[in-house]
Scaffold this motif. Structure first.
Motif, PDB file in Angstrom:
ATOM      1  N   VAL A   1       0.836  -1.201   0.000  1.00  0.00           N
ATOM      2  CA  VAL A   1       0.000   0.000   0.000  1.00  0.00           C
ATOM      3  C   VAL A   1       0.875   1.256   0.000  1.00  0.00           C
ATOM      4  O   VAL A   1       0.578   2.228  -0.719  1.00  0.00           O
ATOM      5  CB  VAL A   1      -0.961   0.007   1.201  1.00  0.00           C
ATOM      6  CG1 VAL A   1      -1.812   1.279   1.188  1.00  0.00           C
ATOM      7  CG2 VAL A   1      -1.864  -1.220   1.191  1.00  0.00           C
ATOM      8  N   LEU A   2       1.942   1.246   0.788  1.00  0.00           N
ATOM      9  CA  LEU A   2       2.820   2.420   0.837  1.00  0.00           C
ATOM     10  C   LEU A   2       3.417   2.718  -0.537  1.00  0.00           C
ATOM     11  O   LEU A   2       3.553   3.879  -0.931  1.00  0.00           O
ATOM     12  CB  LEU A   2       3.929   2.214   1.869  1.00  0.00           C
ATOM     13  CG  LEU A   2       3.489   2.187   3.334  1.00  0.00           C
ATOM     14  CD1 LEU A   2       4.689   1.901   4.238  1.00  0.00           C
ATOM     15  CD2 LEU A   2       2.815   3.492   3.750  1.00  0.00           C
ATOM     16  N   LYS A   3       3.782   1.673  -1.263  1.00  0.00           N
ATOM     17  CA  LYS A   3       4.327   1.886  -2.607  1.00  0.00           C
ATOM     18  C   LYS A   3       3.254   2.385  -3.568  1.00  0.00           C
ATOM     19  O   LYS A   3       3.551   3.095  -4.538  1.00  0.00           O
ATOM     20  CB  LYS A   3       4.940   0.582  -3.131  1.00  0.00           C
ATOM     21  CG  LYS A   3       5.747   0.751  -4.410  1.00  0.00           C
ATOM     22  CD  LYS A   3       6.511  -0.517  -4.746  1.00  0.00           C
ATOM     23  CE  LYS A   3       7.357  -0.325  -6.006  1.00  0.00           C
ATOM     24  NZ  LYS A   3       8.130  -1.565  -6.333  1.00  0.00           N
ATOM     25  N   SER A   4       1.993   2.016  -3.295  1.00  0.00           N
ATOM     26  CA  SER A   4       0.892   2.451  -4.156  1.00  0.00           C
ATOM     27  C   SER A   4       0.605   3.943  -4.016  1.00  0.00           C
ATOM     28  O   SER A   4       0.061   4.553  -4.946  1.00  0.00           O
ATOM     29  CB  SER A   4      -0.381   1.667  -3.808  1.00  0.00           C
ATOM     30  OG  SER A   4      -0.214   0.289  -3.993  1.00  0.00           O
ATOM     31  N   LEU A   5       0.932   4.526  -2.863  1.00  0.00           N
ATOM     32  CA  LEU A   5       0.557   5.920  -2.598  1.00  0.00           C
ATOM     33  C   LEU A   5       1.199   6.926  -3.553  1.00  0.00           C
ATOM     34  O   LEU A   5       0.481   7.722  -4.169  1.00  0.00           O
ATOM     35  CB  LEU A   5       0.857   6.264  -1.148  1.00  0.00           C
ATOM     36  CG  LEU A   5      -0.217   5.831  -0.146  1.00  0.00           C
ATOM     37  CD1 LEU A   5       0.332   5.819   1.275  1.00  0.00           C
ATOM     38  CD2 LEU A   5      -1.420   6.758  -0.238  1.00  0.00           C
ATOM     39  N   PRO A   6       2.521   6.942  -3.704  1.00  0.00           N
ATOM     40  CA  PRO A   6       3.081   7.925  -4.649  1.00  0.00           C
ATOM     41  C   PRO A   6       2.656   7.656  -6.087  1.00  0.00           C
ATOM     42  O   PRO A   6       2.473   8.585  -6.875  1.00  0.00           O
ATOM     43  CB  PRO A   6       4.600   7.780  -4.460  1.00  0.00           C
ATOM     44  CG  PRO A   6       4.801   6.478  -3.777  1.00  0.00           C
ATOM     45  CD  PRO A   6       3.575   6.222  -2.969  1.00  0.00           C
ATOM     46  N   TRP A   7       2.483   6.367  -6.422  1.00  0.00           N
ATOM     47  CA  TRP A   7       2.011   6.031  -7.769  1.00  0.00           C
ATOM     48  C   TRP A   7       0.623   6.627  -7.992  1.00  0.00           C
ATOM     49  O   TRP A   7       0.353   7.262  -9.022  1.00  0.00           O
ATOM     50  CB  TRP A   7       1.983   4.510  -7.946  1.00  0.00           C
ATOM     51  CG  TRP A   7       1.849   4.056  -9.369  1.00  0.00           C
ATOM     52  CD1 TRP A   7       2.844   3.663 -10.206  1.00  0.00           C
ATOM     53  CD2 TRP A   7       0.637   3.956 -10.140  1.00  0.00           C
ATOM     54  NE1 TRP A   7       2.340   3.323 -11.446  1.00  0.00           N
ATOM     55  CE2 TRP A   7       0.983   3.494 -11.429  1.00  0.00           C
ATOM     56  CE3 TRP A   7      -0.703   4.212  -9.851  1.00  0.00           C
ATOM     57  CZ2 TRP A   7       0.039   3.287 -12.430  1.00  0.00           C
ATOM     58  CZ3 TRP A   7      -1.646   4.014 -10.858  1.00  0.00           C
ATOM     59  CH2 TRP A   7      -1.270   3.550 -12.132  1.00  0.00           C
ATOM     60  N   ALA A   8      -0.262   6.438  -7.009  1.00  0.00           N
ATOM     61  CA  ALA A   8      -1.626   6.961  -7.126  1.00  0.00           C
ATOM     62  C   ALA A   8      -1.623   8.481  -7.234  1.00  0.00           C
ATOM     63  O   ALA A   8      -2.397   9.065  -8.005  1.00  0.00           O
ATOM     64  CB  ALA A   8      -2.461   6.518  -5.923  1.00  0.00           C
ATOM     65  N   LYS A   9      -0.770   9.119  -6.464  1.00  0.00           N
ATOM     66  CA  LYS A   9      -0.710  10.587  -6.479  1.00  0.00           C
ATOM     67  C   LYS A   9      -0.351  11.107  -7.869  1.00  0.00           C
ATOM     68  O   LYS A   9      -1.009  12.015  -8.396  1.00  0.00           O
ATOM     69  CB  LYS A   9       0.306  11.075  -5.449  1.00  0.00           C
ATOM     70  CG  LYS A   9       0.411  12.594  -5.341  1.00  0.00           C
ATOM     71  CD  LYS A   9      -0.867  13.184  -4.794  1.00  0.00           C
ATOM     72  CE  LYS A   9      -0.731  14.680  -4.545  1.00  0.00           C
ATOM     73  NZ  LYS A   9      -1.975  15.255  -3.998  1.00  0.00           N
ATOM     74  N   ILE A  10       0.674  10.538  -8.461  1.00  0.00           N
ATOM     75  CA  ILE A  10       1.121  11.003  -9.772  1.00  0.00           C
ATOM     76  C   ILE A  10       0.095  10.662 -10.848  1.00  0.00           C
ATOM     77  O   ILE A  10      -0.149  11.451 -11.770  1.00  0.00           O
ATOM     78  CB  ILE A  10       2.501  10.402 -10.116  1.00  0.00           C
ATOM     79  CG1 ILE A  10       3.553  10.908  -9.121  1.00  0.00           C
ATOM     80  CG2 ILE A  10       2.917  10.772 -11.539  1.00  0.00           C
ATOM     81  CD1 ILE A  10       4.891  10.197  -9.210  1.00  0.00           C
ATOM     82  N   ALA A  11      -0.541   9.494 -10.715  1.00  0.00           N
ATOM     83  CA  ALA A  11      -1.550   9.083 -11.700  1.00  0.00           C
ATOM     84  C   ALA A  11      -2.861   9.844 -11.535  1.00  0.00           C
ATOM     85  O   ALA A  11      -3.745   9.742 -12.386  1.00  0.00           O
ATOM     86  CB  ALA A  11      -1.796   7.580 -11.599  1.00  0.00           C
ATOM     87  N   GLY A  12      -3.003  10.598 -10.437  1.00  0.00           N
ATOM     88  CA  GLY A  12      -4.200  11.404 -10.226  1.00  0.00           C
ATOM     89  C   GLY A  12      -5.349  10.639  -9.617  1.00  0.00           C
ATOM     90  O   GLY A  12      -6.520  10.980  -9.848  1.00  0.00           O
ATOM     91  N   CYS A  13      -5.044   9.605  -8.818  1.00  0.00           N
ATOM     92  CA  CYS A  13      -6.083   8.746  -8.237  1.00  0.00           C
ATOM     93  C   CYS A  13      -6.377   9.156  -6.800  1.00  0.00           C
ATOM     94  O   CYS A  13      -5.453   9.236  -5.982  1.00  0.00           O
ATOM     95  CB  CYS A  13      -5.622   7.290  -8.280  1.00  0.00           C
ATOM     96  SG  CYS A  13      -6.796   6.135  -7.546  1.00  0.00           S
TER      97      CYS A  13
END
Length: 295
Positions: free
Chosen positions: A94-106
């Motif tokens: 989940v922690l790795k998903s957070l910056p990915w989601a932020k940049i992807a606009g999720c």
């Protein structure tokens, strides 16, 4: 409200994520909810997998979504957090998903517990483990401005009293609920009462119907189903779903309602989409179609 769909719908059809985007564009759907994997696999690389990898560049993914007129309603990072593996694998995931989601606009990330009570843990011990896990996750989510949603899916989350304890783990607006209409009924609950009890915490909704045969054999015997083979509106949950949409409207919820059902390459989820749109119109709920990216 914003109609989304979980790309699980196209697992059996072995769609690629881009093919799921093409389905969204064809059917005038502007929000999508994929699962995410940490790494890559042959089935993903060959285009037989309708979800996305955290190894993919999130800004390039955002641009791809924009080209189809689609944005992410939520990404599914729901590795069970209720056992030892939750700390070792689920939290880093989940922690790795957070910056990915932020940049992807999720704006949302789905999390959950395991389907069964974890072996070797009392309820109190497992809840304490999850409290620590969510404490770490939500602290980071606040930095990124992303909602961490607990999905109704497993042993703890389909028990309303235990779920209430989980939603109170941290005093943060970033910790919310992903209501699942299908899992709640399979677990033997009344989905409408479930919605009423937690309506102030709901940040994302899974709209899932259940076939009469599945309900007859599994209701009260399991905590969740991976995917429903009933078109939305054709199962035993249709009346509950309509009531829940009305309750959400009355409460002022204008967020995402994500369809979860077997797609069969298109026909089944298209029937579901037609029912959801007709029901929103009947209830006087406008469908918002403008993609939105959190920044």
């Amino acid at each position: 409200m914003k109609i989304s769909f979980h790309t699980d719908a196209f697992n059996s059809a072995v769609f690629s994520f881009e093919k799921a985007l093409q389905w969204a564009e064809k059917n005038d759907v502007h929000f999508i909810e994929p699962g995410v994997i940490d790494g890559v696999s042959w089935i993903h690389g060959l285009g037989y997998f309708p979800h996305v990898s955290l190894a993919e560049d999130p800004m390039k993914m955002r641009k791809k979504l924009e080209s189809y007129g689609v944005s992410l309603s939520q990404i599914d990072s729901a590795f069970p957090l209720s056992g030892d593996d939750g700390l070792y694998f689920g939290v880093p995931y989940v922690l790795k998903s957070l910056p990915w989601a932020k940049i992807a606009g999720c704006p949302n990330i789905a999390t959950t517990d395991g389907l069964k009570k974890p072996a070797g843990f009392s309820d109190v011990e497992a809840l304490e483990l999850m409290r620590r896990a969510y404490g770490t996750i939500v602290e980071t989510a606040e930095l990124y401005g992303i909602n961490i949603n607990i999905e109704v899916h497993g042993y703890f989350t389909t028990n309303p009293d235990l779920l209430e304890l989980m939603l109170d783990f941290i005093d943060s607006d970033r910790l919310g609920l992903n209501l699942d209409t299908g899992n709640s009924i399979i677990a033997g609950n009344d989905p409408v009462e479930f919605c009423k009890r937690f309506i102030g915490k709901i940040k994302h909704v899974h709209i899932k119907d259940v076939s009469e045969s599945l309900a007859a054999t599994m209701r009260g015997k399991d905590t969740g189903i991976g995917i429903s083979h009933s078109a939305i509106g054709e199962g035993v949950n249709a009346g509950n779903i309509k009531t829940i949409l009305r309750l959400l409207k009355e409460y002022g919820y204008d967020g995402y309602i994500s369809m979860e059902c077997e797609g069969m390459g298109g026909p089944l989820i298209e029937k579901s989409l037609a029912w959801v749109r007709a029901t929103l119109k009947e209830l006087g709920i406008p469908e918002e179609k403008e993609p939105e990216f959190c920044d």
